[in-house]
Write an enzyme that holds these catalytic residues in place. Structure first.
Site, mmCIF file in Angstrom:
data_model
loop_
_atom_site.group_PDB
_atom_site.id
_atom_site.type_symbol
_atom_site.label_atom_id
_atom_site.label_comp_id
_atom_site.label_asym_id
_atom_site.label_seq_id
_atom_site.Cartn_x
_atom_site.Cartn_y
_atom_site.Cartn_z
ATOM 1 C CD GLU A 219 48.168 4.663 -27.312
ATOM 2 O OE1 GLU A 219 47.815 5.814 -27.632
ATOM 3 O OE2 GLU A 219 48.838 3.929 -28.050
ATOM 4 C CE LYS A 349 53.244 3.597 -33.283
ATOM 5 N NZ LYS A 349 52.332 2.518 -33.729
HETATM 6 P P1 PGA Z 1 50.652 0.355 -30.871
HETATM 7 O O1 PGA Z 1 49.570 1.479 -31.115
HETATM 8 O O2 PGA Z 1 51.741 0.929 -30.065
HETATM 9 O O3 PGA Z 1 49.856 -0.698 -30.176
HETATM 10 O O4 PGA Z 1 51.113 -0.084 -32.236
HETATM 11 C C1 PGA Z 1 49.868 2.790 -31.417
HETATM 12 C C2 PGA Z 1 49.393 3.129 -32.799
HETATM 13 O O5 PGA Z 1 48.808 2.281 -33.502
HETATM 14 O O6 PGA Z 1 49.631 4.235 -33.257
HETATM 15 ZN ZN ZN Z 2 48.640 3.571 -35.369
#
Ligand code: PGA
Ligand code: ZN
Length: 429
Positions: A219, A349
């Protein structure tokens, strides 16, 4: 006929066609881009993100499993599901609103976790339809999403990735993300300015201490070979100070422990230590006393409900106890967490659950319990910026998108800057 559709002065949206292609995400792995064209010509297009530290309770992301292509991660099957089966069922069909479309998609799939058509295929269509409806109504996406949710749009406060470890950085330390928040900032512009100052200082610190320039993780967070998670937290405090800000006053920290990634058989393999759940809770509590941490995400394993309960008991009064893998944006898991008082904040998400409508149900449940909501990107992102509109339209308290150094992240921050300056949106709503 749907009341919500009537309110727009447009009765319904008839779909002419939907389609999808395989594209690459920010890790160079396949994902999907979907189109939705309405019969009046309005077009919506959206790309689907993908995680790496995924929760076991997430909806199923359909991958081809063909080792000859992208190590089995291809998304051609998911694209074909959109181009054939979903398109055949949707074209010529009329939907009043997002809820109708999303429940139809769920019925078509027929499994509890979208394993048949794939959550990536379903979410691509769900998002593309949303964009098409916004365009049909000549409305910015954030305003369309706000109206859908019955909320007043407002800018979310960014939680911005500074340092990375865990699954996003080759596991050099256990903690996955150390992020900064600037709670005193009045504008997104100021948040990014302060962040940039701190990021620069952090990069200098790493150069001096480890003799390396920007070594970044998935990220875009800096990921030098820190000796431990605590050294990483301490370095964040030093970077804030060197940039001329007061840790805990001007700038605070949030952490994503992502503990499921280093938990096995009841033990947490925290850097060099092996801890049971109560020792892990003690460890996190000690961090919150020594560092200006205002939010702890996934402090414990996704199945360690009793551990989550003790962590919340201990810290929830002062600290956000934020559920990502624990909750998977899944209304039934959120309900359980509310009933058990296992958390006090939701990481939202959309691709964990697979449609906008179910993500909105998750948001409403969390809000009903008085929780904070953090709208989050995935570690595998695309140059699409719909997430910024979603965070604004659904009035997220925070947005978590990653660092300020990679375009798949910046496109979301830049969209927030645009909405702040061109649409007059503010952090306070
Ligand atoms: P991921 O990480 O998209 O790899 O799940 C983001 C998070 O853990 O918040
Ligand atoms: Zn997370």
């Amino acid at each position: 006929m749907k009341q919500s559709a009537q309110n727009w002065g447009i009765s319904v949206s008839e779909i002419r066609s939907v389609s999808a292609v395989e594209i690459l995400d920010s890790r160079g792995r396949p994902t999907l881009l979907a189109n939705c064209q309405l019969s009046d010509g309005a077009l919506g297009r959206a790309s689907v993100p993908a995680g790496a530290s995924t929760g076991a309770g997430e909806a199923l992301e359909l991958r081809d499993g063909d080792p000859q292509r992208y190590g089995g991660l291809g998304c051609l099957k998911a694209a074909t599901n959109v181009n054939r089966e979903i398109n055949a069922k949707l074209s010529g069909k009329t939907f009043g609103d997002q809820g109708e479309l999303d429940s139809y998609l769920n019925e078509l799939d027929g499994t509890p976790n979208k394993a048949c058509l794939g959550a990536n295929a379903i979410l691509g269509v769900s998002l593309a339809f949303c964009r098409a409806q916004a365009s049909q109504r000549s409305t910015p996406l954030y305003a369309h999403l706000a109206r859908m949710a019955g909320l007043s749009p407002r800018l979310p406060l960014p939680m911005i990735n500074l340092f990375s470890g865990g699954a996003h950085a080759g596991g050099q330390v256990a903690i996955q993300d150390v992020q900064i928040v600037v709670p005193t900032a009045q504008t997104i512009g100021r948040v990014l300015e302060v962040t940039s100052d701190i990021f620069r200082m952090a990069a200098d610190l790493i150069l001096t201490r480890y003799g390396m320039r920007l070594l970044t993780a998935d990220e875009g967070g800096l990921a030098p070979p820190f000796e431990s998670s605590e050294v990483m937290l301490q370095a964040a405090v030093e970077a804030i100070e060197s940039a001329g800000y007061r840790p805990g006053e001007d700038v605070a920290l949030t952490v994503d422990v992502a503990a499921s990634q280093f938990h096995a058989a009841g033990r947490y393999h925290m850097d060099d230590a092996e801890l049971d759940a109560s020792q892990m809770v003690d460890r996190i509590a000690s961090w919150t006393h020594r560092f200006p941490i205002v939010s702890v995400e996934d402090g414990l394993d996704e199945a360690d409900w009793s551990g989550w309960r003790s962590l919340s008991k201990r810290l929830a009064e002062k600290t956000m106890i934020l559920g990502d893998d624990l909750l998977c944006t899944n209304p039934s898991r959120i309900q359980r967490a509310i009933a058990m008082e296992a958390a006090n904040s939701l990481l939202l998400k959309v691709n964990q659950i697979g449609t906008l409508t179910e993500a909105l149900a998750a948001l409403r449940l969390a809000r009903g319990a008085g929780w904070d909501v953090v709208v989050s990107a995935r570690s595998g992102e695309t140059e699409d910026d719909w997430l910024a509109d979603l965070a604004v339209g659904w009035a997220g308290d925070y947005i978590k998108v990653g660092s300020i150094t990679q375009s798949e992240r910046l496109t979301k921050y830049n969209r927030l800057l645009y909405l702040e300056q061109m649409e007059g949106l503010t952090l306070s709503g």
